[in-house]
Design an enzyme around this catalytic site. Structure first.
Site, PDB file in Angstrom:
ATOM      1  N   LYS A   1       0.838  -1.201   0.000  1.00  0.00           N
ATOM      2  CA  LYS A   1       0.000   0.000   0.000  1.00  0.00           C
ATOM      3  C   LYS A   1       0.875   1.254   0.000  1.00  0.00           C
ATOM      4  CE  LYS A   1      -4.321  -1.879   1.559  1.00  0.00           C
ATOM      5  NZ  LYS A   1      -4.959  -2.573   2.669  1.00  0.00           N
TER       6      LYS A   1
ATOM      7  N   LYS B   1      -4.553  -9.165  -9.389  1.00  0.00           N
ATOM      8  CA  LYS B   1      -5.509  -9.588  -8.362  1.00  0.00           C
ATOM      9  C   LYS B   1      -6.704  -8.627  -8.355  1.00  0.00           C
ATOM     10  CE  LYS B   1      -5.943  -8.517  -3.583  1.00  0.00           C
ATOM     11  NZ  LYS B   1      -7.064  -9.057  -2.888  1.00  0.00           N
TER      12      LYS B   1
ATOM     13  N   LYS C   1     -10.671  -3.970  -4.687  1.00  0.00           N
ATOM     14  CA  LYS C   1     -11.328  -2.657  -4.671  1.00  0.00           C
ATOM     15  C   LYS C   1     -10.314  -1.542  -4.900  1.00  0.00           C
ATOM     16  CE  LYS C   1     -12.920  -4.080  -0.835  1.00  0.00           C
ATOM     17  NZ  LYS C   1     -13.644  -4.763   0.235  1.00  0.00           N
TER      18      LYS C   1
HETATM   19  P1  ADP Z   1      -9.971  -5.956  -1.520  1.00  0.00           P
HETATM   20  O1  ADP Z   1      -8.599  -6.436  -1.948  1.00  0.00           O
HETATM   21  O2  ADP Z   1     -10.882  -5.799  -2.676  1.00  0.00           O
HETATM   22  O3  ADP Z   1      -9.902  -4.721  -0.648  1.00  0.00           O
HETATM   23  P2  ADP Z   1     -10.538  -7.310   0.916  1.00  0.00           P
HETATM   24  O4  ADP Z   1      -9.118  -7.031   1.337  1.00  0.00           O
HETATM   25  O5  ADP Z   1     -11.634  -6.570   1.602  1.00  0.00           O
HETATM   26  O6  ADP Z   1     -10.593  -7.086  -0.644  1.00  0.00           O
HETATM   27  O7  ADP Z   1     -10.770  -8.864   1.000  1.00  0.00           O
HETATM   28  C1  ADP Z   1     -11.826  -9.528   1.653  1.00  0.00           C
HETATM   29  C2  ADP Z   1     -11.610 -11.029   1.520  1.00  0.00           C
HETATM   30  O8  ADP Z   1     -11.703 -11.414   0.142  1.00  0.00           O
HETATM   31  C3  ADP Z   1     -10.230 -11.510   1.994  1.00  0.00           C
HETATM   32  O9  ADP Z   1     -10.352 -12.772   2.601  1.00  0.00           O
HETATM   33  C4  ADP Z   1      -9.448 -11.615   0.738  1.00  0.00           C
HETATM   34  O10 ADP Z   1      -8.390 -12.534   0.826  1.00  0.00           O
HETATM   35  C5  ADP Z   1     -10.497 -12.049  -0.258  1.00  0.00           C
HETATM   36  N1  ADP Z   1     -10.151 -11.561  -1.585  1.00  0.00           N
HETATM   37  C6  ADP Z   1     -10.104 -10.278  -1.976  1.00  0.00           C
HETATM   38  N2  ADP Z   1      -9.730 -10.185  -3.270  1.00  0.00           N
HETATM   39  C7  ADP Z   1      -9.533 -11.452  -3.693  1.00  0.00           C
HETATM   40  C8  ADP Z   1      -9.123 -12.036  -4.942  1.00  0.00           C
HETATM   41  N3  ADP Z   1      -8.889 -11.284  -6.000  1.00  0.00           N
HETATM   42  N4  ADP Z   1      -9.012 -13.365  -5.005  1.00  0.00           N
HETATM   43  C9  ADP Z   1      -9.276 -14.153  -3.924  1.00  0.00           C
HETATM   44  N5  ADP Z   1      -9.657 -13.671  -2.735  1.00  0.00           N
HETATM   45  C10 ADP Z   1      -9.782 -12.344  -2.602  1.00  0.00           C
END
Ligand code: ADP
Ligand code: TRP
Length: 321
Positions: free
Chosen positions: A110, A189, A192
């Protein structure tokens, strides 16, 4: 088994969240003790508009319920409704070496992306450890990106237990290998924070528009196409059983169809897959008080589980006197 996960309400839920975490929790509800919460304190590290955070919290809760979270069987709440988590966060901070946090990939990524580093972003894994340890979670189903955070929770628990005895259960992460990292529209990946997501509950035309943006190779229509490394295929396969995956592979190998056709097919598949959930979502969206009641009931159940741990922690650390 007790499974726990948190989802940050920092944006709309996307299919990476769904396959990486939500679906695993929902599928496990029959045979496990599920703890799932909306991690609104975690979202504060990136959302600084109060109105937006409270709206996103309700929206994420609504979506989670629509996707099949069963509040009777499972414990489902909003993180900030269980105060004990912040207390434990502070206590655990004394068992968290700086180096452990300095090595966290998510923090380093980040910062590298230009997000301003503040203390909450840095200490984020300690709050996550508090979430996990407070409820004596055994398994934490996550996407690949969160593995290190679960390992940090484990390291902190070991340090605390070494000092005060076996207070915390050591958690383990669980990653579904088939969906370890769901690719986004740009092939990175899906996240958001990268602006490459496919929203679960997007309006139909907008969803098609997003899907049409998925990056693909330029290959003439009539020629055979590779499916293994195609972002469209790799997203589609998550929704398809084996027979349908094979049928799609054959369409790629045969030639005669362009990526546009596969994108159209993907849009239809996603739309159909979420149809029943959309109906449920409409119900909850027009019954927000019911959602609030469900969350309050969940918080009560969660507090009960938390109180057992926090009493022990207060006692061994000498905070209760
Ligand atoms: P983001 O990366 O969109 O902010 P979060 O960090 O809120 O997502 O992730 C919430 C959950 O979803 C976590 O357990 C995370 O590992 C899973 N997750 C988020 N993006 C992915 C992805 N592209 N593939 C698999 N799991 C994901
Ligand atoms: N950090 C997690 C994420 O971004 C969300 C989260 C907060 C979480 N606390 C948790 C996940 C506890 C699992 C367990 O995805």
């Amino acid at each position: 088994m007790r499974l726990l996960t948190g989802i940050q309400p920092s944006g709309d839920l996307h299919i990476g969240n769904y396959f990486g975490s939500i679906k695993q929790m929902i599928d496990a509800q029959e045979d496990n003790d599920i703890f799932a919460f909306i991690a609104n304190y975690h979202a504060m590290t990136t959302v600084s508009d109060g109105k937006r955070l409270s709206e996103l919290t309700m929206r994420s809760a609504t979506d989670f319920l629509a996707l099949g979270m069963d509040p009777e069987k499972s414990t489902f709440w909003v993180q900030s409704d269980v105060d004990e988590v912040l207390e434990l966060y502070w206590t655990l901070s004394s068992f968290t070496p700086m180096g452990l946090l300095e090595r966290a990939h998510s923090y380093k990524d980040k910062v590298a992306k230009g997000i301003n580093a503040n203390h909450s972003l840095f200490s984020y894994p300690v709050l996550m450890a508090a979430d996990i340890l407070l409820f004596r979670s055994e398994i934490v189903p996550v996407g690949k990106d969160q593995i290190q955070h679960v390992e940090i929770a484990r390291d902190i628990a070991i340090k605390f237990n070494n000092q005060y005895g076996e207070i915390f259960k050591l958690p383990e992460f669980r990653v579904d290998d088939n969906v370890a990292t769901v690719p986004g529209t740009d092939g990175q990946k899906m996240s958001k924070s990268y602006g490459n997501i496919i929203n679960i509950f997007e309006e139909e035309k907008k969803q098609l528009k997003t899907i049409k943006k998925i990056v693909t190779e330029a290959v003439p229509m009539e020629e055979p196409k590779e499916y293994e490394c195609c972002n469209v295929y790799n997203i589609a396969k998550l929704f398809l059983d084996e027979a349908k995956q094979t049928a799609l592979q054959e369409r790629y190998s045969k030639g005669g169809e362009g990526h546009g056709h596969f994108k159209q097919y993907l849009a239809e598949v996603i739309w159909e897959y979420y149809r029943p959930y959309r109906e449920k979502r409409e119900y909850y969206a027009s019954h927000q008080d019911e959602v609030r009641d469900i969350l309050k009931m969940g918080a009560q159940k969660a507090r009960l589980a938390a109180s057992e741990t926090i009493e022990k922690v207060r006692s061994v650390t000498g905070i209760s006197y």
